[in-house]
Structures are given as C-alpha cells and as structure tokens.
Scaffold this motif. Structure first.
Motif, PDB file in Angstrom:
ATOM      1  N   LEU A 185     -30.265   5.675   5.845  1.00  0.00           N
ATOM      2  CA  LEU A 185     -30.435   6.740   6.845  1.00  0.00           C
ATOM      3  C   LEU A 185     -30.812   8.057   6.170  1.00  0.00           C
ATOM      4  N   LYS A 186     -30.091   8.405   5.095  1.00  0.00           N
ATOM      5  CA  LYS A 186     -30.364   9.675   4.408  1.00  0.00           C
ATOM      6  C   LYS A 186     -31.772   9.669   3.807  1.00  0.00           C
TER       7      LYS A 186
ATOM      8  N   THR B 264     -23.866  12.674  14.203  1.00  0.00           N
ATOM      9  CA  THR B 264     -23.435  12.662  12.798  1.00  0.00           C
ATOM     10  C   THR B 264     -24.068  11.467  12.068  1.00  0.00           C
ATOM     11  N   TYR B 265     -24.005  11.520  10.727  1.00  0.00           N
ATOM     12  CA  TYR B 265     -24.514  10.397   9.924  1.00  0.00           C
ATOM     13  C   TYR B 265     -23.830   9.096  10.363  1.00  0.00           C
ATOM     14  N   ASP B 266     -22.496   9.161  10.494  1.00  0.00           N
ATOM     15  CA  ASP B 266     -21.738   7.953  10.845  1.00  0.00           C
ATOM     16  C   ASP B 266     -22.220   7.369  12.173  1.00  0.00           C
TER      17      ASP B 266
ATOM     18  N   SER C 217     -25.800   5.937  11.815  1.00  0.00           N
ATOM     19  CA  SER C 217     -25.778   4.743  10.994  1.00  0.00           C
ATOM     20  C   SER C 217     -25.264   3.553  11.822  1.00  0.00           C
TER      21      SER C 217
ATOM     22  N   MET D 107     -25.743   4.023   5.402  1.00  0.00           N
ATOM     23  CA  MET D 107     -25.815   5.486   5.320  1.00  0.00           C
ATOM     24  C   MET D 107     -26.904   5.940   4.325  1.00  0.00           C
TER      25      MET D 107
ATOM     26  N   ASP E 174     -29.505  18.819   2.963  1.00  0.00           N
ATOM     27  CA  ASP E 174     -29.082  18.863   4.369  1.00  0.00           C
ATOM     28  C   ASP E 174     -27.645  19.347   4.511  1.00  0.00           C
ATOM     29  N   GLU E 175     -26.766  18.717   3.732  1.00  0.00           N
ATOM     30  CA  GLU E 175     -25.349  19.103   3.808  1.00  0.00           C
ATOM     31  C   GLU E 175     -25.164  20.557   3.373  1.00  0.00           C
TER      32      GLU E 175
ATOM     33  N   PRO F  69     -34.396   8.753  13.315  1.00  0.00           N
ATOM     34  CA  PRO F  69     -33.278   9.433  12.649  1.00  0.00           C
ATOM     35  C   PRO F  69     -33.379  10.961  12.729  1.00  0.00           C
TER      36      PRO F  69
ATOM     37  N   TYR G 262     -30.462  13.125  14.400  1.00  0.00           N
ATOM     38  CA  TYR G 262     -29.667  14.011  13.546  1.00  0.00           C
ATOM     39  C   TYR G 262     -29.956  15.489  13.811  1.00  0.00           C
TER      40      TYR G 262
END
Lengths: 192, 149
Positions: A169-170, A154-156, A159, A166, B11-12, A144, A148
């Motif tokens: 993943l985070k 992107t996250y999407d 994932s 999601m 992160d965001e 990951p 990333y």
C-alpha cells in the motif's frame, strides 16, 4: 446545523416517510458520486455505483444511529460498493500487477538543474490540474491515493479493504504521487 | 538519516505522525539536503491539494433517479408487509411463546409493523395441489393440501 437537518430527515425516513430521503440525496450526491468516480474511474459506472450506494443506505436506514454523522457512513458504503465493483470487473488483478512499466513511464523526469516547475505552481492551478490528472492514474495508484488522501482513511483500513499488505500500500501511495507529480510537470511543460 | 529513508517517511512526517525524535532527524537532514527539502515542500502542497479537491458534480437528475428506486423499494416493502403482516405477527407470537417469552410489552412491540426480521423465520404456508386436468379440477376438491414450514 447540517447534521441536525440530516438527523431530522433520517428520523422521518425511519418513521416511514421515504420522500425525506431526497434531502439526504441532494446534499450528498456530489460527494458520493465523486468518491465512486475516483475509485471506479469512469462516469458511467460511477453513476450506477453511486445510485446503488444511496439505495443500500436507504435499505439500512433503520439501523443507522442518528446520534452519529451521516457523511462517514455513506462514504464508507460508497467505498465498499466501488471496490466491490472493481473486484467484480477485474477480479483483483488491478492490485496485484507487478509490472511497473506504467510507473516508470510516468515518473521519468529529465534531471535538470532548473528548479522544479511544480514549486512555482499556484494552488488553484494545481487543484485544477489534479482534478483531471488523478482520473488518468492507473487504478492501483488511483484507488489508494483516493482512499488515503481524499477520503482520509488510515493505512490499516485501506490495507484491510483492498486486501494488500501495508508495505505494498505504501509503495502504491508513493508511486502514485510520483506519477501525479510527473504528470503535472508534463502538463506544465506542454503549456509553456 | 539518508535521502531514501527521508522520502519513505515523508507522508507520516507531513501528517505529524512520526515520533518527535524521527521528525527531528528529518528536520536536520533537510537543512543540509536541498533536494529532500524541495521534495517535502512539493509533497506538502500536493497532499494538501488532494485533501481539498472539490467534488465532481453528480449527473443531472441523479437525485430523481435515486428517489425512483427508493420509492419503488418502499412500495415493494409495504406490499410485502401488507400481504405478510398477519402471518408475520402470528409467527412472531409462536416464536415468543415457543421460547417461553411472555408476550408482554416487548412482545407487543416486536409484533408491530417495524418488526421485520420475521421475514427470515420460516412461516407455515398452505399449498394446494390440484389434479392434472385443471378444467376438471376446478369443479372438484383439490387432490391434496400441503402444509410446509
């Protein structure tokens, strides 16, 4: 300029001149090999996967849209093949392991009033360490983080690629970075 | 906003992907919280370093190894095309005719060398089945001639 050169080489390939593909391979070989290496985790398999990625790109070169840049396309093929490789090797267990002992072991930082040594690190020192340490991360954190932070997905997308929620993943991204920081601190402590 | 929430949004926050009001809340929090401020700064450096990691060097002669495979692939596809081209074009013609598509300019274009999907269309092939005794059968007519789609 490089994109124009890529386009010319690819058009030559599409017109039946396979030797033009060498220019493409020479330009992207380090990038493709690095991506494969950071996902599959060793040089031997990374070389195989990277070769396979170029061959797949060549076989599909007729459908490549020369109006678009080549780099994201070959990167996506490489990521796909690398993750497929991991799936075949480990039947997806690497992403579903709930045992987080490895995270605990890596991220245990002795609480101290001293300032974090990471704050004093020069950028070049950090880069030098990171290049080596990221290879030592467990696969479920390394993949990951690579997708990333290095491949800019992107996250999407990630994932979907890894078939994980999601939230998971985070968590992996957060824990992966914590683990990296802990490894860097250890490295600094050993050097001092 | 508490420390846990700030760290979960880090992160965001670092990538400016948060709504303005949430970023403002984090700014307010970090003015008061030295630990979160330090954590955000360290993460900023780490994320920036990750995105600028230099590529590893591909193995020596990597390009040669790839090109060997590419050239082999090219030769194989050329050989296949040479041996199949007549049947490919014939099949393409039949397909076009069967679909009442006039073999006009489009049809002619489709029947050129680059027309590759015909590989996936069943082609008529002749299969000759000889008698059990090969030596003997060489001097005789085949027992049967099969026609297969």
């Amino acid at each position: 300029m490089d994109d124009i050169r890529d386009r010319d080489l690819i058009i030559n390939c599409q017109n039946g001149d396979p030797s033009s593909f060498r220019g493409i391979v020479e330009r992207y070989q380090n990038k493709v090999y690095s991506t494969a290496f950071r996902i599959v985790g060793n040089s031997y398999d990374a070389e195989d996967v990277a070769q396979e990625a170029f061959l797949t790109a060549y076989k599909a070169i007729d459908i490549f849209d020369t109006e678009k840049p080549f780099s994201p396309w070959i990167t996506r093929i490489t990521v796909n093949m690398s993750i497929d490789f991991l799936r075949r090797q480990k039947s997806q267990k690497w992403l579903l392991e709930s045992d987080d002992n490895d995270f605990q072991n890596m991220s245990n930082r002795i609480k101290s009033e001293e300032p974090d040594p990471l704050e004093k690190l020069e950028a070049w020192e950090l880069l030098d360490m990171l290049g080596k340490l990221i290879e030592n991360l467990p696969t479920k954190y390394r993949v990951p983080i690579t997708l990333y932070h290095i491949e800019d997905m992107t996250y999407d997308e990630i994932s979907e690629f890894l078939e994980i929620p999601m939230g998971t993943l985070k968590t992996y991204l957060y824990r992966g970075k914590e683990a990296l920081k802990a490894m860097i601190r250890n490295e600094i402590a050993v050097k001092v | 906003m508490d420390c846990r929430k700030v760290l979960s949004l880090m992160d965001e926050y670092l990538e400016n992907k948060l709504p303005e009001e949430v970023s403002q809340e984090i700014n307010l929090h970090t003015k008061e919280c030295v630990n979160c401020m330090a954590e955000i700064n360290i993460n900023r450096v780490l994320v920036s370093a990750l995105s600028t990691l230099p590529d590893k060097k591909a193995p020596v002669r990597f390009a040669d190894a790839v090109m060997n495979q590419v050239l082999t692939e090219y030769e194989e596809s050329e050989n296949n095309e040479d041996s199949e081209s007549i049947m490919d074009r014939l099949t393409a013609f039949w397909v076009l005719t069967a679909q009442s598509v006039k073999p006009s300019l489009t049809g002619v274009k489709m029947m050129t060398r680059s027309f590759s999907f015909t590989k996936y269309i069943p082609r008529p092939t002749f299969r000759i089945r000889w008698g059990d005794d090969r030596q003997e059968s060489l001097t005789k007519l085949p027992l049967a001639v099969g026609f297969r789609w």
